[in-house]
Design an enzyme around this catalytic site. Structure first.
Site, mmCIF file in Angstrom:
data_model
loop_
_atom_site.group_PDB
_atom_site.id
_atom_site.type_symbol
_atom_site.label_atom_id
_atom_site.label_comp_id
_atom_site.label_asym_id
_atom_site.label_seq_id
_atom_site.Cartn_x
_atom_site.Cartn_y
_atom_site.Cartn_z
ATOM 1 N N SER A 198 -10.129 26.349 46.596
ATOM 2 C CA SER A 198 -10.760 25.029 46.558
ATOM 3 C C SER A 198 -11.440 24.780 47.896
ATOM 4 O O SER A 198 -11.036 25.347 48.916
ATOM 5 C CB SER A 198 -9.700 23.954 46.324
ATOM 6 O OG SER A 198 -10.233 22.651 46.510
ATOM 7 N N TYR A 251 -1.152 20.583 47.687
ATOM 8 C CA TYR A 251 -2.297 21.233 47.036
ATOM 9 C C TYR A 251 -3.178 21.928 48.069
ATOM 10 O O TYR A 251 -3.539 23.101 47.913
ATOM 11 C CB TYR A 251 -3.109 20.192 46.253
ATOM 12 C CG TYR A 251 -4.311 20.777 45.557
ATOM 13 C CD1 TYR A 251 -4.179 21.432 44.337
ATOM 14 C CD2 TYR A 251 -5.586 20.673 46.122
ATOM 15 C CE1 TYR A 251 -5.280 21.970 43.690
ATOM 16 C CE2 TYR A 251 -6.687 21.210 45.485
ATOM 17 C CZ TYR A 251 -6.536 21.854 44.265
ATOM 18 O OH TYR A 251 -7.632 22.388 43.646
ATOM 19 N N LYS A 254 -3.887 26.028 48.393
ATOM 20 C CA LYS A 254 -5.211 26.645 48.278
ATOM 21 C C LYS A 254 -5.570 27.424 49.545
ATOM 22 O O LYS A 254 -6.257 28.442 49.483
ATOM 23 C CB LYS A 254 -6.270 25.597 47.933
ATOM 24 C CG LYS A 254 -6.070 24.984 46.542
ATOM 25 C CD LYS A 254 -6.032 26.040 45.459
ATOM 26 C CE LYS A 254 -5.931 25.446 44.080
ATOM 27 N NZ LYS A 254 -6.056 26.431 42.996
ATOM 28 N N THR A 275 -15.704 17.218 34.927
ATOM 29 C CA THR A 275 -14.915 17.645 33.783
ATOM 30 C C THR A 275 -14.350 16.412 33.076
ATOM 31 O O THR A 275 -14.325 15.317 33.648
ATOM 32 C CB THR A 275 -13.728 18.525 34.231
ATOM 33 O OG1 THR A 275 -12.870 17.722 35.067
ATOM 34 C CG2 THR A 275 -14.200 19.761 34.988
#
Length: 168
Positions: free
Chosen positions: A41, A55, A59, A90
């Site tokens: 990411s 998170y 990553k 999305t």
């Protein structure tokens, strides 16, 4: 399971096991070349102003692991690269944004293009990395973010004309 452990298990261990078994399968089938593309990411490169430490750290681990795997397996003909996408348009993102235009603008303003990326734009990057055209690309953090990580200050309003010395 605490969120830290769960996030590391999914994002780091998941990539590790996927990479490990890809290599084992290619060896078993006597492959002399292969391309493994791990998903990281942009937050692994620039961090996030909205706290998401587990998170972001996971990553970052994916990037480090991908680089190491690229070097370790290069002489076998196996390439490892990491895709670093920015937020994508999305259904999940749209549900999270809802009808809150201020919330949407707060995020879109950071993209020089003024928009989120589309899934097809990430897919095209993956196709390139998987192709023979990328046969000498190995250990790369492949950033597909519309310029997000390169923009210190994001322009507001419509595109501007080039300055006179660049307009030729």
């Amino acid at each position: 399971m605490p969120i830290w452990d769960l996030t590391q298990s999914i994002n780091v261990k998941g990539v590790w096991f996927g990479s490990k078994h890809a290599v084992l399968s290619m060896r078993k089938h006597k492959k002399t070349k292969g391309s493994i593309i791990n998903t990281a990411s942009v937050v692994a490169l620039v961090g996030s102003a909205t706290p998401q430490l587990a998170y972001t750290a996971s990553k970052g681990a994916v990037l480090a692991m991908t680089r190491e795997l690229a070097i370790v397996h290069a002489r076998e003909g196996f390439r490892f690269n990491a895709l670093c996408p920015a937020p994508l348009n999305t259904p999940l993102l749209q549900d999270w944004l809802g009808d809150d235009q201020a919330k949407r603008h707060r995020r879109e303003i950071h993209f020089p293009s003024g928009r989120f990326g589309e899934a097809i734009e990430q897919a095209q990057a993956v196709l390139f990395l998987a192709s023979d055209e990328a046969s000498f690309v190995n250990g790369l953090d492949f950033v597909v973010d519309g310029g997000l990580t390169k923009a210190y200050v994001t322009p507001e309003g419509p595109p501007t004309e080039a300055p006179p010395n660049l307009a030729r």
